[in-house]
Design a protein around this motif. Structure first.
Motif, PDB file in Angstrom:
ATOM      1  N   TYR A 153      10.724   9.721  15.258  1.00 53.77           N
ATOM      2  CA  TYR A 153      10.896   8.394  14.661  1.00 53.77           C
ATOM      3  C   TYR A 153       9.955   8.208  13.468  1.00 53.77           C
ATOM      4  CZ  TYR A 153      13.951   6.817  18.423  1.00 53.77           C
ATOM      5  OH  TYR A 153      15.014   6.662  19.292  1.00 53.77           O
ATOM      6  N   LEU A 154       8.772   8.804  13.536  1.00 55.57           N
ATOM      7  CA  LEU A 154       7.848   8.770  12.404  1.00 55.57           C
ATOM      8  C   LEU A 154       8.469   9.476  11.200  1.00 55.57           C
ATOM      9  CD1 LEU A 154       5.102   8.492  10.953  1.00 55.57           C
ATOM     10  CD2 LEU A 154       4.281  10.430  12.318  1.00 55.57           C
ATOM     11  N   ALA A 155       9.042  10.655  11.420  1.00 56.12           N
ATOM     12  CA  ALA A 155       9.681  11.400  10.338  1.00 56.12           C
ATOM     13  C   ALA A 155      10.840  10.615   9.741  1.00 56.12           C
ATOM     14  CB  ALA A 155      10.164  12.754  10.856  1.00 56.12           C
ATOM     15  N   GLU A 170       7.468   4.055  13.759  1.00 58.57           N
ATOM     16  CA  GLU A 170       7.618   3.223  12.556  1.00 58.57           C
ATOM     17  C   GLU A 170       6.285   2.603  12.155  1.00 58.57           C
ATOM     18  OE1 GLU A 170      10.727   0.562  13.673  1.00 58.57           O
ATOM     19  OE2 GLU A 170      12.340   2.002  13.234  1.00 58.57           O
ATOM     20  N   SER A 171       5.477   2.215  13.121  1.00 59.10           N
ATOM     21  CA  SER A 171       4.171   1.622  12.808  1.00 59.10           C
ATOM     22  C   SER A 171       3.227   2.666  12.216  1.00 59.10           C
ATOM     23  CB  SER A 171       3.564   0.999  14.060  1.00 59.10           C
ATOM     24  OG  SER A 171       4.352  -0.084  14.534  1.00 59.10           O
ATOM     25  N   GLN A 228      13.077   7.498   5.257  1.00 61.82           N
ATOM     26  CA  GLN A 228      13.737   6.295   4.738  1.00 61.82           C
ATOM     27  C   GLN A 228      12.868   5.580   3.708  1.00 61.82           C
ATOM     28  OE1 GLN A 228      15.845   3.672   7.433  1.00 61.82           O
ATOM     29  NE2 GLN A 228      15.831   5.229   9.040  1.00 61.82           N
ATOM     30  N   ALA A 229      11.541   5.738   3.826  1.00 62.29           N
ATOM     31  CA  ALA A 229      10.625   5.099   2.873  1.00 62.29           C
ATOM     32  C   ALA A 229      10.482   5.909   1.586  1.00 62.29           C
ATOM     33  CB  ALA A 229       9.256   4.917   3.516  1.00 62.29           C
ATOM     34  N   GLY A 230      11.088   7.089   1.550  1.00 54.13           N
ATOM     35  CA  GLY A 230      11.072   7.878   0.317  1.00 54.13           C
ATOM     36  C   GLY A 230      10.095   9.030   0.297  1.00 54.13           C
ATOM     37  N   VAL A 231       9.403   9.285   1.415  1.00 57.71           N
ATOM     38  CA  VAL A 231       8.515  10.447   1.481  1.00 57.71           C
ATOM     39  C   VAL A 231       9.382  11.693   1.570  1.00 57.71           C
ATOM     40  CG1 VAL A 231       6.691  11.615   2.776  1.00 57.71           C
ATOM     41  CG2 VAL A 231       6.701   9.121   2.594  1.00 57.71           C
ATOM     42  N   TYR A 262       1.424   6.185   5.963  1.00 59.49           N
ATOM     43  CA  TYR A 262       1.702   7.370   5.150  1.00 59.49           C
ATOM     44  C   TYR A 262       2.852   7.203   4.167  1.00 59.49           C
ATOM     45  CZ  TYR A 262      -1.434   9.480   8.498  1.00 59.49           C
ATOM     46  OH  TYR A 262      -2.536   9.751   9.265  1.00 59.49           O
ATOM     47  N   ILE A 263       3.316   5.977   3.962  1.00 62.45           N
ATOM     48  CA  ILE A 263       4.459   5.796   3.072  1.00 62.45           C
ATOM     49  C   ILE A 263       4.108   6.070   1.613  1.00 62.45           C
ATOM     50  CG2 ILE A 263       5.728   4.192   4.552  1.00 62.45           C
ATOM     51  CD1 ILE A 263       4.559   1.890   2.971  1.00 62.45           C
TER      52      ILE A 263
END
Length: 212
Positions: free
Chosen positions: A79-81, A52-53, A86-89, A58-59
């Motif tokens: 978890y990065l993916a 998440e960090s 969730q951030a819209g990428v 890259y959001i």
């Protein structure tokens, strides 16, 4: 070698850099710190916090199709993916979700992909994720492989990195030499620690360390 120092990431205290000072041999260099990412790669809470960090870098990305995870970073990569999605990428893959994959190495140490998984790289926008970056040798290998299979690198992320860029690509890392200002790496054939007669504490790679 159970003694280590903890450094917490300024934006999330569940992201922890465990480090031990000494004399260590890696595949590409001699270093004066061992960065222990065993728990970060395997413990759910820490892997999620790291993923998440890293996603915060890259959001603003428009498209990421694949995360190529080096040195066992697949759990963090998942978890990065998830955080990026969730951030819209978005992903341009037909199933509208990102691939998370790790490398296979041939006898020459080059990263390769088989006929059944090279579609994860070919014509994809690839984010490379590494655990730690010192000499950059592994990253150059990954860059060459992505280009060979027809992919496009859109970013490089790392948990810890000495370098800030490689081949024109910025390396976005959670920890750097700002956190370990005396971190140093030396060529195998020109190590001042060896010249001073300081014994090697352990041999290290992406899986961990073996004491001598």
């Amino acid at each position: 070698m159970q003694d280590y120092t903890k450094i917490e990431y300024s934006r999330n205290n569940d992201v922890i850099l465990r480090n031990t000072k000494g004399h260590f041999v890696t595949p590409n260099a001699h270093v004066n710190y061992f960065i222990d990412l065993c728990d970060t790669k395997a413990r759910m809470k820490e892997a999620r916090a790291a993923g998440e960090s890293l996603a915060e870098f890259y959001i603003a990305s428009e498209v990421i199709d694949t995360i190529l995870c080096l040195n066992g970073m697949e759990v963090v990569g998942s978890y990065l993916a998830d955080a990026l999605t969730q951030a819209g990428v978005i992903s341009m893959n037909a199933h509208k979700t990102m691939y998370i994959t790790g490398p296979e190495y041939n006898v020459n140490g080059q990263i390769m992909f088989r006929d059944n998984n090279k579609h994860m790289i070919a014509e994809k926008k690839v984010l490379i994720l590494s655990d730690s970056v010192t000499t950059g040798g592994m990253l150059r290998n990954a860059l060459d492989s992505v280009r060979f299979y027809g992919g496009e690198v859109v970013g490089i992320a790392a948990f810890f990195s000495v370098a800030t860029q490689i081949e024109g690509f910025p390396i976005r890392s959670l920890f750097s030499t700002r956190d370990l200002p005396d971190y140093a790496s030396y060529p195998h054939d020109n190590c001042p620690l060896c010249k001073e007669g300081i014994k090697v504490d352990a041999i290290c790679n992406g899986f961990g360390y073996s004491t001598l």
